[in-house]
Design a protein around this motif. Structure first.
Motif, PDB file in Angstrom:
ATOM      1  N   ARG A   9      -4.971   1.090   7.190  1.00  0.00           N
ATOM      2  CA  ARG A   9      -3.695   1.075   7.902  1.00  0.00           C
ATOM      3  C   ARG A   9      -2.945  -0.234   7.714  1.00  0.00           C
ATOM      4  O   ARG A   9      -1.773  -0.326   8.024  1.00  0.00           O
ATOM      5  N   LYS A  10      -3.614  -1.260   7.187  1.00  0.00           N
ATOM      6  CA  LYS A  10      -2.944  -2.525   6.915  1.00  0.00           C
ATOM      7  C   LYS A  10      -3.014  -2.877   5.429  1.00  0.00           C
ATOM      8  O   LYS A  10      -2.917  -4.033   5.055  1.00  0.00           O
ATOM      9  N   PHE A  11      -3.181  -1.869   4.604  1.00  0.00           N
ATOM     10  CA  PHE A  11      -3.268  -2.064   3.159  1.00  0.00           C
ATOM     11  C   PHE A  11      -1.926  -2.554   2.622  1.00  0.00           C
ATOM     12  O   PHE A  11      -0.868  -2.124   3.073  1.00  0.00           O
ATOM     13  N   ALA A  12      -1.970  -3.465   1.670  1.00  0.00           N
ATOM     14  CA  ALA A  12      -0.747  -3.973   1.034  1.00  0.00           C
ATOM     15  C   ALA A  12      -0.939  -3.945  -0.473  1.00  0.00           C
ATOM     16  O   ALA A  12      -2.035  -4.193  -0.977  1.00  0.00           O
ATOM     17  N   PHE A  35       6.762  -5.779  -2.110  1.00  0.00           N
ATOM     18  CA  PHE A  35       5.411  -5.291  -1.879  1.00  0.00           C
ATOM     19  C   PHE A  35       5.464  -4.093  -0.948  1.00  0.00           C
ATOM     20  O   PHE A  35       6.435  -3.905  -0.211  1.00  0.00           O
ATOM     21  N   ALA A  36       4.421  -3.299  -1.029  1.00  0.00           N
ATOM     22  CA  ALA A  36       4.291  -2.124  -0.170  1.00  0.00           C
ATOM     23  C   ALA A  36       3.294  -2.455   0.922  1.00  0.00           C
ATOM     24  O   ALA A  36       2.110  -2.642   0.642  1.00  0.00           O
ATOM     25  N   ARG A  73      -9.549   9.036   9.829  1.00  0.00           N
ATOM     26  CA  ARG A  73      -8.158   9.450  10.032  1.00  0.00           C
ATOM     27  C   ARG A  73      -7.419   8.448  10.922  1.00  0.00           C
ATOM     28  O   ARG A  73      -6.221   8.254  10.771  1.00  0.00           O
ATOM     29  N   SER A  74      -8.133   7.825  11.854  1.00  0.00           N
ATOM     30  CA  SER A  74      -7.488   6.875  12.759  1.00  0.00           C
ATOM     31  C   SER A  74      -7.154   5.570  12.053  1.00  0.00           C
ATOM     32  O   SER A  74      -6.411   4.756  12.581  1.00  0.00           O
ATOM     33  N   GLN A  75      -7.681   5.370  10.866  1.00  0.00           N
ATOM     34  CA  GLN A  75      -7.475   4.130  10.128  1.00  0.00           C
ATOM     35  C   GLN A  75      -6.361   4.236   9.086  1.00  0.00           C
ATOM     36  O   GLN A  75      -6.067   3.270   8.390  1.00  0.00           O
ATOM     37  N   MET A  76      -5.766   5.399   8.949  1.00  0.00           N
ATOM     38  CA  MET A  76      -4.780   5.615   7.888  1.00  0.00           C
ATOM     39  C   MET A  76      -3.462   4.904   8.159  1.00  0.00           C
ATOM     40  O   MET A  76      -3.008   4.815   9.286  1.00  0.00           O
ATOM     41  N   GLY A  77      -2.870   4.433   7.074  1.00  0.00           N
ATOM     42  CA  GLY A  77      -1.556   3.821   7.130  1.00  0.00           C
ATOM     43  C   GLY A  77      -0.621   4.534   6.179  1.00  0.00           C
ATOM     44  O   GLY A  77      -1.060   5.207   5.245  1.00  0.00           O
ATOM     45  N   ARG A 110      -7.242   6.567  -5.340  1.00  0.00           N
ATOM     46  CA  ARG A 110      -8.490   6.044  -4.777  1.00  0.00           C
ATOM     47  C   ARG A 110      -8.258   5.405  -3.419  1.00  0.00           C
ATOM     48  O   ARG A 110      -8.914   5.743  -2.448  1.00  0.00           O
ATOM     49  N   THR A 111      -7.321   4.470  -3.348  1.00  0.00           N
ATOM     50  CA  THR A 111      -7.044   3.752  -2.110  1.00  0.00           C
ATOM     51  C   THR A 111      -5.881   4.378  -1.359  1.00  0.00           C
ATOM     52  O   THR A 111      -5.831   4.338  -0.146  1.00  0.00           O
ATOM     53  N   PHE A 112      -4.944   4.956  -2.091  1.00  0.00           N
ATOM     54  CA  PHE A 112      -3.782   5.616  -1.485  1.00  0.00           C
ATOM     55  C   PHE A 112      -3.338   6.750  -2.385  1.00  0.00           C
ATOM     56  O   PHE A 112      -3.704   6.803  -3.561  1.00  0.00           O
TER      57      PHE A 112
END
Length: 184
Positions: A9-12, A35-36, A73-77, A110-112
């Motif tokens: 959820r805080k992936f950049a 950046f995303a 699922r609660s960790q998704m961003g 993989r990550t998104f």
């Protein structure tokens, strides 16, 4: 333009570094950094379900306070180029650069993943609720959860949503029961 979901959820994800040049008064920015930044803000039920279906979690995180696993699922961003572009005043070219860079990234898949809002079946969005139900009645297999989420986020026809929910509940009840054979 493009929307992505990540298990972080805080992936950049970096897109472009700032490019500047020195001047007699300091530095002049030639291109601003892009950046995303994924976050929980604006995350929808459809995003979560889409991510759960298309991403494999890299191990389940543990709850450091209560112990046990945390639902991934609660960790998704999510990251949306339109929303972020509006907020940061990106140009159309910058939004397209961000979307293209994310789509072509080694981390994509993989990550998104990009959230695609495909119709539950071809022609769905142009059909009346009656036609949709007729197609389903004719034997077309439908993922009711995805159809309900698609309907809520796009056309939001309440009566159709209620009918799809009722059919989904009925579908669960009609799952094959074990067959017992009377040997007498």
């Amino acid at each position: 333009m493009a929307r992505f979901v990540s298990f972080g959820r805080k992936f950049a994800h970096g897109i472009r570094d700032e490019l500047s040049e020195p001047t007699q008064f300091g530095r002049r920015t030639l291109t601003r950094p892009l950046f995303a930044q994924f976050s929980e803000d604006g995350r929808t039920e459809y995003d979560v379900e889409y991510g759960a279906r298309h991403l494999l979690p890299h191990g389940l995180p543990e709850d450091s306070i209560e112990g046990g696993e945390v639902d991934p699922r609660s960790q998704m961003g999510v990251f949306d180029t339109e929303e972020t572009g509006r907020r940061l005043q990106w140009t159309e070219a910058e939004k397209e650069l961000v979307a293209t860079t994310l789509r072509n990234s080694e981390e994509c898949g993989r990550t998104f993943v990009e959230v695609l809002h495909a119709e539950p079946f071809a022609g769905y969005d142009t059909m009346t609720p009656e036609n949709i139900l007729q197609v389903i009645d004719a034997g077309l297999a439908v993922d009711y959860e995805m159809a309900i989420m698609h309907e809520r986020e796009n056309l939001n026809r309440e009566e159709l949503i209620a009918e799809l929910m009722a059919r989904a509940a009925s579908n669960i009840e009609n799952v094959e029961q074990p067959v017992t054979i009377d040997a007498s």
